[in-house]
Design a protein around this motif. Structure first.
Motif, PDB file in Angstrom:
ATOM      1  N   TYR A 197       0.861  -1.193   0.000  1.00  0.00           N
ATOM      2  CA  TYR A 197       0.000   0.000   0.000  1.00  0.00           C
ATOM      3  C   TYR A 197       0.890   1.234   0.000  1.00  0.00           C
ATOM      4  O   TYR A 197       2.123   1.131   0.070  1.00  0.00           O
ATOM      5  CB  TYR A 197      -0.975   0.009   1.180  1.00  0.00           C
ATOM      6  CG  TYR A 197      -0.359   0.110   2.558  1.00  0.00           C
ATOM      7  CD1 TYR A 197      -0.202   1.335   3.193  1.00  0.00           C
ATOM      8  CD2 TYR A 197       0.041  -1.041   3.245  1.00  0.00           C
ATOM      9  CE1 TYR A 197       0.336   1.416   4.470  1.00  0.00           C
ATOM     10  CE2 TYR A 197       0.585  -0.966   4.521  1.00  0.00           C
ATOM     11  CZ  TYR A 197       0.734   0.267   5.133  1.00  0.00           C
ATOM     12  OH  TYR A 197       1.265   0.342   6.394  1.00  0.00           O
ATOM     13  N   THR A 198       0.270   2.404  -0.094  1.00  0.00           N
ATOM     14  CA  THR A 198       1.013   3.662  -0.123  1.00  0.00           C
ATOM     15  C   THR A 198       0.449   4.608   0.921  1.00  0.00           C
ATOM     16  O   THR A 198      -0.763   4.607   1.180  1.00  0.00           O
ATOM     17  CB  THR A 198       0.958   4.304  -1.521  1.00  0.00           C
ATOM     18  OG1 THR A 198       1.360   3.335  -2.494  1.00  0.00           O
ATOM     19  CG2 THR A 198       1.886   5.504  -1.617  1.00  0.00           C
ATOM     20  N   GLU A 199       1.320   5.413   1.505  1.00  0.00           N
ATOM     21  CA  GLU A 199       0.942   6.287   2.618  1.00  0.00           C
ATOM     22  C   GLU A 199       1.658   7.623   2.462  1.00  0.00           C
ATOM     23  O   GLU A 199       2.761   7.696   1.932  1.00  0.00           O
ATOM     24  CB  GLU A 199       1.339   5.620   3.931  1.00  0.00           C
ATOM     25  CG  GLU A 199       0.928   6.328   5.185  1.00  0.00           C
ATOM     26  CD  GLU A 199       1.142   5.455   6.418  1.00  0.00           C
ATOM     27  OE1 GLU A 199       1.230   6.021   7.521  1.00  0.00           O
ATOM     28  OE2 GLU A 199       1.229   4.212   6.280  1.00  0.00           O
ATOM     29  N   SER A 200       1.023   8.697   2.930  1.00  0.00           N
ATOM     30  CA  SER A 200       1.624  10.021   2.842  1.00  0.00           C
ATOM     31  C   SER A 200       1.203  10.836   4.062  1.00  0.00           C
ATOM     32  O   SER A 200       0.146  10.582   4.652  1.00  0.00           O
ATOM     33  CB  SER A 200       1.172  10.735   1.558  1.00  0.00           C
ATOM     34  OG  SER A 200       1.744  12.028   1.480  1.00  0.00           O
ATOM     35  N   MET A 203      -1.638  11.517   8.514  1.00  0.00           N
ATOM     36  CA  MET A 203      -1.228  10.416   7.643  1.00  0.00           C
ATOM     37  C   MET A 203      -2.430   9.976   6.808  1.00  0.00           C
ATOM     38  O   MET A 203      -3.536   9.810   7.343  1.00  0.00           O
ATOM     39  CB  MET A 203      -0.706   9.236   8.466  1.00  0.00           C
ATOM     40  CG  MET A 203       0.389   9.604   9.447  1.00  0.00           C
ATOM     41  SD  MET A 203       0.938   8.213  10.465  1.00  0.00           S
ATOM     42  CE  MET A 203       2.045   7.409   9.315  1.00  0.00           C
ATOM     43  N   TYR A 204      -2.203   9.795   5.509  1.00  0.00           N
ATOM     44  CA  TYR A 204      -3.266   9.407   4.581  1.00  0.00           C
ATOM     45  C   TYR A 204      -2.810   8.163   3.820  1.00  0.00           C
ATOM     46  O   TYR A 204      -1.706   8.127   3.294  1.00  0.00           O
ATOM     47  CB  TYR A 204      -3.552  10.545   3.597  1.00  0.00           C
ATOM     48  CG  TYR A 204      -3.951  11.834   4.280  1.00  0.00           C
ATOM     49  CD1 TYR A 204      -5.289  12.156   4.479  1.00  0.00           C
ATOM     50  CD2 TYR A 204      -2.982  12.731   4.741  1.00  0.00           C
ATOM     51  CE1 TYR A 204      -5.653  13.335   5.117  1.00  0.00           C
ATOM     52  CE2 TYR A 204      -3.338  13.905   5.381  1.00  0.00           C
ATOM     53  CZ  TYR A 204      -4.677  14.197   5.566  1.00  0.00           C
ATOM     54  OH  TYR A 204      -5.040  15.358   6.209  1.00  0.00           O
ATOM     55  N   LEU A 205      -3.677   7.131   3.772  1.00  0.00           N
ATOM     56  CA  LEU A 205      -3.273   5.901   3.094  1.00  0.00           C
ATOM     57  C   LEU A 205      -4.450   5.202   2.441  1.00  0.00           C
ATOM     58  O   LEU A 205      -5.619   5.528   2.698  1.00  0.00           O
ATOM     59  CB  LEU A 205      -2.558   4.960   4.057  1.00  0.00           C
ATOM     60  CG  LEU A 205      -3.259   4.524   5.329  1.00  0.00           C
ATOM     61  CD1 LEU A 205      -2.617   3.221   5.847  1.00  0.00           C
ATOM     62  CD2 LEU A 205      -3.113   5.573   6.421  1.00  0.00           C
ATOM     63  N   ASP A 206      -4.112   4.231   1.584  1.00  0.00           N
ATOM     64  CA  ASP A 206      -5.109   3.578   0.735  1.00  0.00           C
ATOM     65  C   ASP A 206      -5.330   2.116   1.126  1.00  0.00           C
ATOM     66  O   ASP A 206      -5.610   1.276   0.276  1.00  0.00           O
ATOM     67  CB  ASP A 206      -4.691   3.677  -0.736  1.00  0.00           C
ATOM     68  CG  ASP A 206      -3.311   3.071  -1.003  1.00  0.00           C
ATOM     69  OD1 ASP A 206      -2.723   2.476  -0.075  1.00  0.00           O
ATOM     70  OD2 ASP A 206      -2.821   3.194  -2.141  1.00  0.00           O
ATOM     71  N   THR A 262      -4.942   1.189   8.179  1.00  0.00           N
ATOM     72  CA  THR A 262      -5.515   2.374   8.817  1.00  0.00           C
ATOM     73  C   THR A 262      -6.118   2.020  10.166  1.00  0.00           C
ATOM     74  O   THR A 262      -5.848   2.670  11.184  1.00  0.00           O
ATOM     75  CB  THR A 262      -6.592   3.004   7.919  1.00  0.00           C
ATOM     76  OG1 THR A 262      -6.017   3.334   6.648  1.00  0.00           O
ATOM     77  CG2 THR A 262      -7.171   4.262   8.547  1.00  0.00           C
ATOM     78  N   TYR A 320      -1.386   6.110  15.466  1.00  0.00           N
ATOM     79  CA  TYR A 320      -1.065   6.819  14.230  1.00  0.00           C
ATOM     80  C   TYR A 320      -2.287   7.578  13.733  1.00  0.00           C
ATOM     81  O   TYR A 320      -3.387   7.014  13.656  1.00  0.00           O
ATOM     82  CB  TYR A 320      -0.587   5.832  13.162  1.00  0.00           C
ATOM     83  CG  TYR A 320       0.748   5.212  13.493  1.00  0.00           C
ATOM     84  CD1 TYR A 320       1.935   5.859  13.182  1.00  0.00           C
ATOM     85  CD2 TYR A 320       0.815   3.977  14.142  1.00  0.00           C
ATOM     86  CE1 TYR A 320       3.166   5.301  13.504  1.00  0.00           C
ATOM     87  CE2 TYR A 320       2.044   3.408  14.464  1.00  0.00           C
ATOM     88  CZ  TYR A 320       3.209   4.070  14.149  1.00  0.00           C
ATOM     89  OH  TYR A 320       4.422   3.508  14.477  1.00  0.00           O
ATOM     90  N   LYS A 324      -4.105   8.178  11.240  1.00  0.00           N
ATOM     91  CA  LYS A 324      -4.336   7.717   9.879  1.00  0.00           C
ATOM     92  C   LYS A 324      -5.779   7.933   9.451  1.00  0.00           C
ATOM     93  O   LYS A 324      -6.706   7.769  10.241  1.00  0.00           O
ATOM     94  CB  LYS A 324      -3.980   6.231   9.757  1.00  0.00           C
ATOM     95  CG  LYS A 324      -2.526   5.924  10.046  1.00  0.00           C
ATOM     96  CD  LYS A 324      -2.168   4.489   9.714  1.00  0.00           C
ATOM     97  CE  LYS A 324      -0.689   4.238   9.930  1.00  0.00           C
ATOM     98  NZ  LYS A 324      -0.234   2.952   9.394  1.00  0.00           N
TER      99      LYS A 324
END
Length: 248
Positions: A74-77, A96-99, A104, A113, A115
């Motif tokens: 997955y990807t996180e920013s 934190m934002y993730l897919d 999450t 976190y 998220k």
């Protein structure tokens, strides 16, 4: 299901848990890090005491997880703010934002976190490493960095990603008031840096009411790094109890 069996679960639904009860190992986590200088008053408005802001520095990150036990790729920013606590320098995780929903849910429930859902991406485009973050259909961040221009010392790369991390853990009670409210600390362990580079970089943040990264404006890009590594996240430990007003 007997009471003793219920007590063995850490998440719901009981028969289809939101995440697996494992300690995840991250393999081939790829970082794009851009450290930038921002407005000091804006930082102090969002960093909770007793953390202290000494320099108005923020690290914008995009992390592409090559493989994670229990979650998959997955990807996180997000944004991490340089802070200190009782003389120890570290970072406060601001957003934190993730897919990936299991990651999450686990990050919020088991740890602290901050998220939430987002659509970050990390890829190479015409000789440039590109990191983007969308919230819904709208772009909220675009980062660009020269692709593998200069080797970064492995020890420096490890230092960058292993600083202590502080987060705010809040769990509401049934009356709406906080039932748990703690400042917690964690860190990255068992690190194996495989590649590390530095290069010129740029960062654009766009205004969004529910993803307010731009509230910490980019005044100057200080440094950038591109790191690929394996690592493990250590469990969190409380260091300050807001409800009691004491250090743990």
């Amino acid at each position: 299901m007997k009471i003793e069996e219920v007590r063995q679960h850490v998440t719901t639904p009981l028969t289809a848990p939101a995440f697996a009860p494992v300690v995840p190992r991250f393999t081939d986590r790829e970082y794009l890090n851009i450290v930038y200088r921002t407005d000091a008053d804006a930082l102090r408005a969002v960093v909770p005491e007793p953390l202290q802001v000494e320099e108005p520095l923020v690290r914008f990150e995009v992390m592409k997880m090559g493989d994670v036990s229990g979650y998959g790729p997955y990807t996180e920013s997000g944004q991490a703010i340089e802070v200190s606590f009782d003389g120890e320098r570290g970072e406060y995780l601001h957003a934190m934002y993730l897919d990936n929903f299991p990651a999450t849910a686990s990050g919020r429930e088991v740890s602290a976190y901050p998220k939430t859902a987002g659509s970050p991406k990390l890829y190479v485009d015409n000789g440039v490493l590109v990191g983007t973050l969308d919230y819904g259909t709208l772009r909220v961040a675009t980062a660009t960095m020269g692709y593998k221009h200069h080797a970064l010392d492995v020890r420096e790369a490890e230092r960058q990603i292993t600083v202590p991390t502080f987060m705010l853990k809040t769990i509401p009670g049934y009356d709406g008031a906080p039932r748990v409210q703690e400042l917690v600390r964690t860190e990255i362990t068992d690190v194996v840096v495989k590649e590390a580079y530095t290069a010129p970089a740029r960062l654009q943040l766009f205004q969004h009411v529910l993803a307010p990264l731009a509230d910490l404006p980019v005044l100057e890009v200080v440094s950038a790094s591109h790191i690929r590594t394996d690592l493990t996240l250590a469990p969190v430990k409380p260091v300050f109890d807001y409800l009691k007003g004491v250090r743990s």
